[in-house]
Enzyme design. Structure first.
Site, PDB file in Angstrom:
ATOM      1  N   HIS A  10     -15.629 -12.518  34.134  1.00  0.00           N
ATOM      2  CA  HIS A  10     -14.534 -11.882  33.648  1.00  0.00           C
ATOM      3  C   HIS A  10     -13.218 -12.532  33.613  1.00  0.00           C
ATOM      4  O   HIS A  10     -12.541 -12.552  32.541  1.00  0.00           O
ATOM      5  CB  HIS A  10     -14.388 -10.250  34.342  1.00  0.00           C
ATOM      6  N   GLU A  11     -12.742 -12.954  34.827  1.00  0.00           N
ATOM      7  CA  GLU A  11     -11.453 -13.684  34.798  1.00  0.00           C
ATOM      8  C   GLU A  11     -11.446 -14.773  34.105  1.00  0.00           C
ATOM      9  O   GLU A  11     -10.626 -15.471  33.527  1.00  0.00           O
ATOM     10  CB  GLU A  11     -11.136 -13.933  36.262  1.00  0.00           C
ATOM     11  N   HIS A  14     -10.879 -14.335  30.174  1.00  0.00           N
ATOM     12  CA  HIS A  14      -9.344 -14.020  30.299  1.00  0.00           C
ATOM     13  C   HIS A  14      -8.698 -15.569  30.293  1.00  0.00           C
ATOM     14  O   HIS A  14      -7.997 -15.714  29.429  1.00  0.00           O
ATOM     15  CB  HIS A  14      -8.768 -13.412  31.246  1.00  0.00           C
ATOM     16  N   ASP A  83      -7.937  -3.128  30.814  1.00  0.00           N
ATOM     17  CA  ASP A  83      -7.675  -4.025  29.731  1.00  0.00           C
ATOM     18  C   ASP A  83      -8.032  -3.279  28.487  1.00  0.00           C
ATOM     19  O   ASP A  83      -7.200  -3.465  27.374  1.00  0.00           O
ATOM     20  CB  ASP A  83      -8.832  -5.311  29.768  1.00  0.00           C
TER      21      ASP A  83
END
Length: 156
Positions: A10-11, A14, A83
């Site tokens: 996930h990170e 981003h 988000d």
């Protein structure tokens, strides 16, 4: 699949999208805090200009959920709630009504998935996620290095 791995993807999603959109990344982390499992901290300003800043921000916000979903096979709507709330605000500010905003979000999510389907982009996300699992946080400089290396390797 364990939560830490999904958070790392996930990170990393981003971070890679931010770099692709010209946003310098300061740090990427999977160290949990009070209300987050991880964070991608971006610096102010842009390394390069983009045509549509609002779309770029939406792409960055959606890339976390999209990368995690690509890894696990399903979207974690709950994990990406913060988000998604920000994406909804941006979409509403552009389109004016909820139905148009929903269409814009779907269109932008499709575009996000298209970016992530690029071989070099996905490779960079995998490498960054792996490093996050090993070290819990990496510098933005390291994230940029991994993306640059993946892009160079894909051209060979």
């Amino acid at each position: 699949m364990d939560q830490k791995t999904l958070t790392a993807y996930h990170e990393a999603g981003h971070a890679v999208m931010a770099l692709l959109m010209g946003r310098p990344v300061q740090k990427v982390s999977i160290i949990p805090s009070q209300n987050r499992l991880g964070a991608c901290t971006m610096q102010k300003g842009r390394a390069k200009q983009v045509q549509d800043k609002l779309e770029a921000e939406m792409l960055i916000l959606l890339a976390g959920m999209a990368a995690e979903g690509r890894k696990s096979g399903k979207y974690n709507i709950t994990g990406a709630a913060q988000d998604l709330r920000m994406v909804e605000k941006l979409a509403l500010s552009r389109s004016g009504n909820a139905r148009q905003a929903e269409k814009l979000i779907h269109k932008t999510l499709d575009k996000t998935q298209h970016f992530l389907s690029n071989k070099a982009t996905w490779e960079a996300i995998k490498v960054i996620a792996g490093e996050l699992l090993e070290n819990e946080s990496i510098s933005g400089r390291a994230a940029k290095h991994h993306l640059t290396m993946a892009q160079a390797e894909s051209k060979q």
